[in-house]
Design an enzyme around this catalytic site. Structure first.
Site, PDB file in Angstrom:
ATOM      1  N   LYS A  13      50.793  66.288  52.320  1.00  7.70           N
ATOM      2  CA  LYS A  13      52.077  65.678  52.876  1.00  7.70           C
ATOM      3  C   LYS A  13      53.123  66.722  52.888  1.00  7.70           C
ATOM      4  CE  LYS A  13      52.311  62.402  50.141  1.00  7.70           C
ATOM      5  NZ  LYS A  13      51.235  62.676  49.141  1.00  7.70           N
ATOM      6  N   ARG A  88      55.954  53.683  49.716  1.00  5.01           N
ATOM      7  CA  ARG A  88      54.801  53.986  48.969  1.00  5.01           C
ATOM      8  C   ARG A  88      54.291  52.573  48.418  1.00  5.01           C
ATOM      9  NH1 ARG A  88      55.498  59.415  46.903  1.00  5.01           N
ATOM     10  NH2 ARG A  88      53.954  59.805  45.606  1.00  5.01           N
ATOM     11  N   ARG A 127      47.596  73.911  42.655  1.00  6.91           N
ATOM     12  CA  ARG A 127      49.055  74.055  43.261  1.00  6.91           C
ATOM     13  C   ARG A 127      50.111  74.903  42.412  1.00  6.91           C
ATOM     14  NH1 ARG A 127      52.061  68.910  45.600  1.00  6.91           N
ATOM     15  NH2 ARG A 127      51.471  68.103  43.473  1.00  6.91           N
ATOM     16  N   ARG A 160      53.757  72.037  38.616  1.00  6.58           N
ATOM     17  CA  ARG A 160      54.420  70.596  38.443  1.00  6.58           C
ATOM     18  C   ARG A 160      53.999  69.891  37.066  1.00  6.58           C
ATOM     19  NH1 ARG A 160      54.995  67.244  43.907  1.00  6.58           N
ATOM     20  NH2 ARG A 160      54.126  65.570  42.678  1.00  6.58           N
ATOM     21  N   ARG A 171      47.688  59.160  38.860  1.00  7.42           N
ATOM     22  CA  ARG A 171      48.491  59.221  40.202  1.00  7.42           C
ATOM     23  C   ARG A 171      47.490  58.533  41.207  1.00  7.42           C
ATOM     24  NH1 ARG A 171      50.425  64.853  40.731  1.00  7.42           N
ATOM     25  NH2 ARG A 171      50.985  64.475  42.605  1.00  7.42           N
TER      26      ARG A 171
HETATM   27  P1  AP5 Z   1      50.866  69.436  49.048  1.00  5.00           P
HETATM   28  O1  AP5 Z   1      51.086  69.690  50.455  1.00  5.00           O
HETATM   29  O2  AP5 Z   1      51.855  69.826  48.057  1.00  5.00           O
HETATM   30  O3  AP5 Z   1      50.290  67.971  48.797  1.00  5.00           O
HETATM   31  P2  AP5 Z   1      51.294  66.468  48.754  1.00  5.00           P
HETATM   32  O4  AP5 Z   1      50.202  65.418  49.548  1.00  5.00           O
HETATM   33  O5  AP5 Z   1      52.554  66.868  49.167  1.00  5.00           O
HETATM   34  O6  AP5 Z   1      51.044  66.252  47.268  1.00  5.00           O
HETATM   35  P3  AP5 Z   1      52.114  65.448  46.269  1.00  5.00           P
HETATM   36  O7  AP5 Z   1      51.490  65.828  44.763  1.00  5.00           O
HETATM   37  O8  AP5 Z   1      53.396  66.245  46.298  1.00  5.00           O
HETATM   38  O9  AP5 Z   1      52.200  64.000  46.674  1.00  5.00           O
HETATM   39  P4  AP5 Z   1      52.534  62.860  45.748  1.00  5.00           P
HETATM   40  O10 AP5 Z   1      52.862  61.966  46.713  1.00  5.00           O
HETATM   41  O11 AP5 Z   1      51.647  62.656  44.804  1.00  5.00           O
HETATM   42  O12 AP5 Z   1      53.966  63.589  45.102  1.00  5.00           O
HETATM   43  P5  AP5 Z   1      55.491  63.256  45.477  1.00  5.00           P
HETATM   44  O13 AP5 Z   1      56.288  64.509  45.040  1.00  5.00           O
HETATM   45  O14 AP5 Z   1      55.750  62.425  46.601  1.00  5.00           O
HETATM   46  O15 AP5 Z   1      49.475  70.004  48.952  1.00  5.00           O
HETATM   47  C1  AP5 Z   1      48.687  70.043  47.603  1.00  5.00           C
HETATM   48  C2  AP5 Z   1      48.065  71.271  47.472  1.00  5.00           C
HETATM   49  O16 AP5 Z   1      46.920  71.406  48.402  1.00  5.00           O
HETATM   50  C3  AP5 Z   1      48.828  72.658  47.509  1.00  5.00           C
HETATM   51  O17 AP5 Z   1      48.510  73.647  46.901  1.00  5.00           O
HETATM   52  C4  AP5 Z   1      48.577  73.355  49.034  1.00  5.00           C
HETATM   53  O18 AP5 Z   1      48.668  74.341  49.125  1.00  5.00           O
HETATM   54  C5  AP5 Z   1      47.035  72.658  49.306  1.00  5.00           C
HETATM   55  N1  AP5 Z   1      46.866  72.097  50.602  1.00  5.00           N
HETATM   56  C6  AP5 Z   1      47.629  71.403  51.542  1.00  5.00           C
HETATM   57  N2  AP5 Z   1      47.107  71.311  52.647  1.00  5.00           N
HETATM   58  C7  AP5 Z   1      45.883  71.858  52.496  1.00  5.00           C
HETATM   59  C8  AP5 Z   1      44.619  71.865  53.340  1.00  5.00           C
HETATM   60  N3  AP5 Z   1      44.503  71.203  54.577  1.00  5.00           N
HETATM   61  N4  AP5 Z   1      43.561  72.695  52.924  1.00  5.00           N
HETATM   62  C9  AP5 Z   1      43.583  73.197  51.635  1.00  5.00           C
HETATM   63  N5  AP5 Z   1      44.518  73.073  50.862  1.00  5.00           N
HETATM   64  C10 AP5 Z   1      45.774  72.538  51.155  1.00  5.00           C
HETATM   65  O19 AP5 Z   1      56.055  62.203  44.298  1.00  5.00           O
HETATM   66  C11 AP5 Z   1      55.821  62.613  42.809  1.00  5.00           C
HETATM   67  C12 AP5 Z   1      56.267  61.355  41.984  1.00  5.00           C
HETATM   68  O20 AP5 Z   1      57.496  60.741  42.165  1.00  5.00           O
HETATM   69  C13 AP5 Z   1      55.340  60.045  42.300  1.00  5.00           C
HETATM   70  O21 AP5 Z   1      54.230  60.143  41.358  1.00  5.00           O
HETATM   71  C14 AP5 Z   1      56.489  59.035  41.768  1.00  5.00           C
HETATM   72  O22 AP5 Z   1      56.666  58.709  40.265  1.00  5.00           O
HETATM   73  C15 AP5 Z   1      57.782  59.426  42.330  1.00  5.00           C
HETATM   74  N6  AP5 Z   1      57.908  58.908  43.430  1.00  5.00           N
HETATM   75  C16 AP5 Z   1      58.226  59.714  44.764  1.00  5.00           C
HETATM   76  N7  AP5 Z   1      58.371  58.949  45.809  1.00  5.00           N
HETATM   77  C17 AP5 Z   1      58.325  57.578  45.372  1.00  5.00           C
HETATM   78  C18 AP5 Z   1      58.507  56.376  45.990  1.00  5.00           C
HETATM   79  N8  AP5 Z   1      58.598  56.314  47.329  1.00  5.00           N
HETATM   80  N9  AP5 Z   1      58.528  55.243  45.306  1.00  5.00           N
HETATM   81  C19 AP5 Z   1      58.294  55.339  44.031  1.00  5.00           C
HETATM   82  N10 AP5 Z   1      58.156  56.585  43.375  1.00  5.00           N
HETATM   83  C20 AP5 Z   1      58.129  57.560  43.968  1.00  5.00           C
END
Ligand code: AP5
Length: 219
Positions: A13, A88, A127, A160, A171
């Protein structure tokens, strides 16, 4: 463009959001980044959020809905945004619909990225993120990890806290239980589109653009 990017942890994402921001000059609203910034600044929000984030749990809906409502008030958000990580839960999605209605905003697309369980675990353990510019890498783009600085700005790279294997596993469970049901919520909308997030980054980006531009080129 006003877009929601939806999918499990590690599906890409953030990676796709950054490409879409370059394409559309939109505001990237990553609730994860906003929370990590609050944790870093030790603000009241950050101290509260940290308790949930460290364990891989969701921050409570009332906190997240209030945070998003505040961000959507900005002038840039009123024009263009990529929402990454919100909604979410079904409660967040309902609150978002209500906000959009009040603000007279319509969404151009809800893009759901699909992934395989094992690949997501592999991606998250590989990552690394730049502390200075937020650029996202995988170890394969960093010569297997021997490259220690951001290729673009030279900033320090970090892993992270919640990318540790046990937390990633939790997660994913949280995603299946609380976030995946949202697919059914959005599937009814004609703006919903599912894309295979397991393909290469550039290919996934092109699929998203094809969907977003589809209605604009068909006359
Ligand atoms: P990346 O693009 O970083 O993946 P992502 O989907 O953004 O993963 P996140 O871990 O950031 O998602 P998340 O939803 O768990 O975390 P968030 O920060 O929102 O890619 C991952 C890796 O893969 C990278 O190394 C990249 O290079 C590689 N890659 C990407 N695309 C690729 C491809 N096509 N092929 C090969 N490699 C690829 O949330 C963190 C925490 O915050 C949550 O756990 C929660 O506690 C809290 N939080 C955030 N938002 C909310 C909400 N709305 N409600 C409640 N809690 C929330």
């Amino acid at each position: 463009m006003r877009i929601v990017l939806f999918g499990p942890p590690g599906v890409g994402k953030g990676t796709q959001a950054k490409l879409l921001v370059e394409e559309f000059h939109s505001l990237h609203i990553s609730t994860g980044d906003l929370l990590r910034e609050a944790v870093k600044n030790k603000s009241t929000l950050g101290l509260e959020a940290k308790k949930y984030m460290d364990g891989g749990n969701l921050v409570p809906d009332e906190i997240m809905i209030g945070l998003l409502e505040e961000v959507l008030q900005s002038d840039q958000a009123k024009c263009n945004f990529i929402l990454d990580g919100f909604p979410r839960t079904v409660a967040q999605a309902r609150a978002l619909d209500a906000m959009f209605e009040r603000m007279n905003i319509t969404l151009d697309g809800v893009i759901s990225l699909r992934s395989d369980h094992d690949e997501v675990i592999r991606r998250l353990s590989n990552r690394r993120i730049c502390k200075a510019c937020g650029r996202i890498y995988s170890l394969s783009q960093l010569d297997g990890g021997s490259q220690k600085q951001c290729r673009v700005c030279g900033g320090e790279l970090y892993q992270r806290e919640d990318d540790k294997p046990e937390t990633v596993k939790h997660r994913l469970e949280v995603y299946l239980e609380q976030t995946k049901p949202l697919k059914e919520f959005y599937r009814r909308s004609n703006r919903f589109h599912q894309i295979d997030g397991m393909k290469q980054i550039g290919y996934v980006h092109k699929q998203i653009l094809d969907f977003l531009y589809k209605d604009r080129t068909e006359i």
